[in-house]
Design a protein around this motif. Structure first.
Motif, PDB file in Angstrom:
ATOM      1  N   ALA A 163       0.832  -1.211   0.000  1.00  0.00           N
ATOM      2  CA  ALA A 163       0.000   0.000   0.000  1.00  0.00           C
ATOM      3  C   ALA A 163       0.866   1.261   0.000  1.00  0.00           C
ATOM      4  N   CYS A 164       1.948   1.237   0.757  1.00  0.00           N
ATOM      5  CA  CYS A 164       2.812   2.430   0.816  1.00  0.00           C
ATOM      6  C   CYS A 164       3.551   2.647  -0.500  1.00  0.00           C
ATOM      7  N   LYS A 208       2.455   2.053  -3.429  1.00  0.00           N
ATOM      8  CA  LYS A 208       1.540   2.601  -4.423  1.00  0.00           C
ATOM      9  C   LYS A 208       1.364   4.112  -4.284  1.00  0.00           C
ATOM     10  N   THR A 209       1.793   4.675  -3.175  1.00  0.00           N
ATOM     11  CA  THR A 209       1.670   6.121  -2.980  1.00  0.00           C
ATOM     12  C   THR A 209       2.801   6.897  -3.666  1.00  0.00           C
ATOM     13  N   LEU A 210       3.684   6.204  -4.377  1.00  0.00           N
ATOM     14  CA  LEU A 210       4.793   6.892  -5.043  1.00  0.00           C
ATOM     15  C   LEU A 210       4.272   7.871  -6.086  1.00  0.00           C
ATOM     16  N   ALA A 211       3.172   7.519  -6.773  1.00  0.00           N
ATOM     17  CA  ALA A 211       2.603   8.433  -7.769  1.00  0.00           C
ATOM     18  C   ALA A 211       2.132   9.729  -7.111  1.00  0.00           C
ATOM     19  N   GLU A 212       1.547   9.632  -5.916  1.00  0.00           N
ATOM     20  CA  GLU A 212       1.134  10.835  -5.205  1.00  0.00           C
ATOM     21  C   GLU A 212       2.343  11.670  -4.796  1.00  0.00           C
ATOM     22  N   SER A 213       3.412  11.016  -4.396  1.00  0.00           N
ATOM     23  CA  SER A 213       4.623  11.751  -4.026  1.00  0.00           C
ATOM     24  C   SER A 213       5.222  12.453  -5.234  1.00  0.00           C
ATOM     25  N   ARG A 214       5.161  11.815  -6.410  1.00  0.00           N
ATOM     26  CA  ARG A 214       5.668  12.469  -7.623  1.00  0.00           C
ATOM     27  C   ARG A 214       4.832  13.701  -7.974  1.00  0.00           C
ATOM     28  N   ALA A 215       3.518  13.606  -7.763  1.00  0.00           N
ATOM     29  CA  ALA A 215       2.658  14.762  -8.048  1.00  0.00           C
ATOM     30  C   ALA A 215       2.904  15.895  -7.058  1.00  0.00           C
ATOM     31  N   TYR A 216       3.196  15.561  -5.811  1.00  0.00           N
ATOM     32  CA  TYR A 216       3.462  16.582  -4.797  1.00  0.00           C
ATOM     33  C   TYR A 216       4.818  17.231  -5.022  1.00  0.00           C
ATOM     34  N   ASP A 217       5.826  16.426  -5.407  1.00  0.00           N
ATOM     35  CA  ASP A 217       7.169  16.942  -5.655  1.00  0.00           C
ATOM     36  C   ASP A 217       7.587  16.530  -7.063  1.00  0.00           C
ATOM     37  N   PRO A 218       7.388  17.389  -8.076  1.00  0.00           N
ATOM     38  CA  PRO A 218       7.720  17.017  -9.463  1.00  0.00           C
ATOM     39  C   PRO A 218       9.198  16.704  -9.676  1.00  0.00           C
ATOM     40  N   GLU A 219      10.081  17.147  -8.787  1.00  0.00           N
ATOM     41  CA  GLU A 219      11.500  16.858  -8.966  1.00  0.00           C
ATOM     42  C   GLU A 219      11.820  15.377  -8.784  1.00  0.00           C
TER      43      GLU A 219
END
Length: 416
Positions: free
Chosen positions: A47-48, A50-61
Motif C-alpha cells: 500500500a505504501c 503505491k503512494t509513489l505516484a502521489e509523491s511524484r505529483a506533490y514533488d515534481p522533482e
C-alpha cells in the motif's frame, strides 16, 4: 558465496551534482516515511509503495530521479521495519528506524540489468523522458575492472568526497579442509592470540596508529569549537577532520582484512574457535580502575565486531569451520589447575597462587578457550580427577606444554 568488490569512480562535476541531487531526493522520501511511521501510521509495503505516484505529483522533482532508485527506498524501509518488529518479537528493546542525516550520502542501488558498461566506463541512468529530462545519463570511469557477472551495483561516497561503486558477485566456496584446531582470544593490547593443539601460540596484532589519529582529531575538534559556526575556518577544519577520520578508518579496516585473511587463508588449521565475549563486558566498571580510555579503544579503535564479521565470511569462503565458545571467566581461570583469580585489564601477566603458573593473560585465555571447545566434543574429551575437562591424546600434551611455558610463540602479523 555472495561477495562484493568496491571500485573507486572518476566523475565530472556535472555527474557529481546529479548523484547528489538523486541521493538527496531518495533520502528525503525515506525520511518522510520514517516521520509518518513515527506519528503512528501503519506500515504496509504494497500500500505504501503505491503512494509513489502521489509523491511524484506533490514533488515534481522526483520525476528526475531514476524510478528503480525510488522503488529501492521502499524496499530498504521495509527491511528496516521487519528487523524492528523481529527484535521486538524476540523480547529486545530496539530503536525505531532513524532518519538519514543531511551530511550522509544515501546509497543508490542499481540492478545490473539496467546498467550499461562501455570498457571502463559505467553508465548510470537518470530520471525523466524527452524534453522533460533534466539530467543526462551519468558516465562514471572505473579505476579497476569489475567482476564478471555482477548482480547489483551500489553507489556510495566516503568522508573525503570520493565516490565508489560496489559490485556484488558470486564466487564458489572451497572444499572443507582437513586439519587441527586453533583457538583465538580477542583482546585489547593484541587483536587476537591463538593456540593450537600442538601448543604453538600465534600473536596477531591490529591497527597501531589509532592513538596518533585520535590526538589529531581531538586537536581539530578543539580548534573548531573556538571558531564561529559555518565560518571559513570552521568549514576548513571540518573538511580536514573528515579527511583524517576517513584515513583512520581505511587503515583500520585494512589491518582487520589482513588479520582475518591470515587466519582464514594462510593458517593450516581447519577449525577456528573464537570467544564470543561482547565488547560491553570489556568496559565494565570493575575494569576501569586503571584505564579510563578503555571505552574509546574497545568501541572505536579495535573493531572487534567488524573483525568477527570478516572472519565469518572468509572462513566460509576458504573452506574452514568457525566455532564460537563462551569466553566468560577464561581470563580469570588458570589453564593448569582451573582455579579462578581476579584479573583486571591492567594486569597483563597471569600468576596462579595455587599451582605457580605464570604466563601472559591472553595466552592463558586462548588455552582455556581451546580446552572448552575440545571438552564439549564428547568423543574427544575425558574428565580428570581434579574435575577439569581437558582434551585427550595430543590435546593433553599441548595443554601441558603451554602451561609449563614451553610453547613456541610466533608473531604472524604486526599490524599496519
Amino acid at each position: 558465496m555472495l561477495l562484493c568488490k568496491k571500485i573507486k569512480l572518476d566523475l565530472s562535476e556535472q555527474d557529481t551534482a546529479t548523484l547528489e541531487f538523486m541521493q538527496g531526493k531518495c533520502r528525503g522520501l525515506y525520511n518522510w516515511w520514517v516521520m509518518r511511521l513515527r506519528d503512528g501510521e501503519t506500515w504496509r509495503f504494497n500500500a505504501c509503495k503505491k503512494t509513489l505516484a502521489e509523491s511524484r505529483a506533490y514533488d515534481p522533482e522526483l520525476n528526475q530521479v531514476y524510478g528503480k532508485l525510488l522503488a529501492e527506498v521502499y524496499y530498504r524501509l521495509d527491511a528496516a521495519m521487519k528487523a524492528f518488529f523481529r527484535r521486538v518479537a524476540n523480547g529486545e528493546t530496539p530503536g525505531f528506524p532513524r532518519v538519514r542525516p543531511r551530511h550522509g550520502f544515501f546509497t543508490l542501488c542499481y540492478p545490473a540489468m539496467y546498467l550499461t558498461r562501455e570498457g571502463n566506463t559505467l553508465i548510470l541512468p537518470t530520471g525523466g523522458k524527452g524534453k522533460h529530462k533534466r539530467f543526462p545519463a551519468i558516465r562514471a570511469a572505473l579505476t579497476e575492472l569489475p567482476p564478471e557477472g555482477f548482480g547489483e551495483v551500489a553507489i556510495s561516497r566516503d568522508g573525503r568526497g570520493n565516490y565508489y561503486a560496489s559490485f556484488s558477485y558470486r564466487q564458489p566456496e572451497q572444499a572443507k579442509r582437513d586439519g587441527d584446531t586453533v583457538a583465538f582470544d580477542l583482546g585489547i593490547k593484541t587483536l587476537a592470540t591463538g593456540v593450537t593443539q600442538e601448543g604453538r601460540i600465534y600473536h596477531i596484532g591490529g591497527f597501531k596508529g589509532s592513538r596518533w589519529y585520535n590526538r589529531q582529531r581531538d586537536k581539530l575538534r578543539s580548534k573548531r569549537s573556538k571558531c564561529k559556526k559555518k565560518s571559513r575556518r570552521s568549514l576548513h577544519l571540518s573538511k580536514v577532520y573528515k579527511r583524517v577520520s576517513q584515513r583512520k578508518r581505511n587503515k583500520q579496516r585494512d589491518s582487520l582484512h589482513k588479520a582475518s585473511h591470515l587466519i582464514a587463508r594462510r593458517l593450516v588449521e581447519r577449525t577456528v574457535v573464537v570467544g564470543d565475549l561482547s565488547q560491553r563486558q570489556m568496559v565494565m566498571k570493575e575494569h576501569q580502575e586503571r584505564n579510563r580510555a578503555l571505552n574509546r579503544a574497545v568501541y572505536n579503535d579495535w573493531g572487534l565486531s567488524a573483525f568477527v564479521q570478516m572472519l565469518t565470511y572468509k572462513c566460509q569462503l576458504y573452506g574452514k569451520e568457525l566455532q564460537f565458545v563462551d569466553e566468560r571467566n577464561t581470563s580469570k581461570q588458570c589453564s593448569g589447575c582451573g582455579n579462578l583469580h581476579a584479573m583486571p585489564l591492567w594486569k597483563r601477566t597471569y600468576q596462579c597462587a595455587e599451582c605457580g603458573l605464570s604466563m601472559d593473560r591472553d595466552d592463558n585465555s586462548a588455552v582455556n578457550i581451546l580446552m572448552r571447545f575440545l571438552a564439549r566434543r564428547g568423543p574427544h574429551t575425558r574428565l580428570t580427577e581434579c574435575g577439569v575437562l581437558q582434551a585427550t591424546q595430543s590435546g593433553v600434551d599441548a595443554m601441558e606444554a603451554s602451561c609449563e611455558g614451553h610453547v613456541q610463540q610466533l608473531s604472524l602479523f604486526d599490524g599496519v
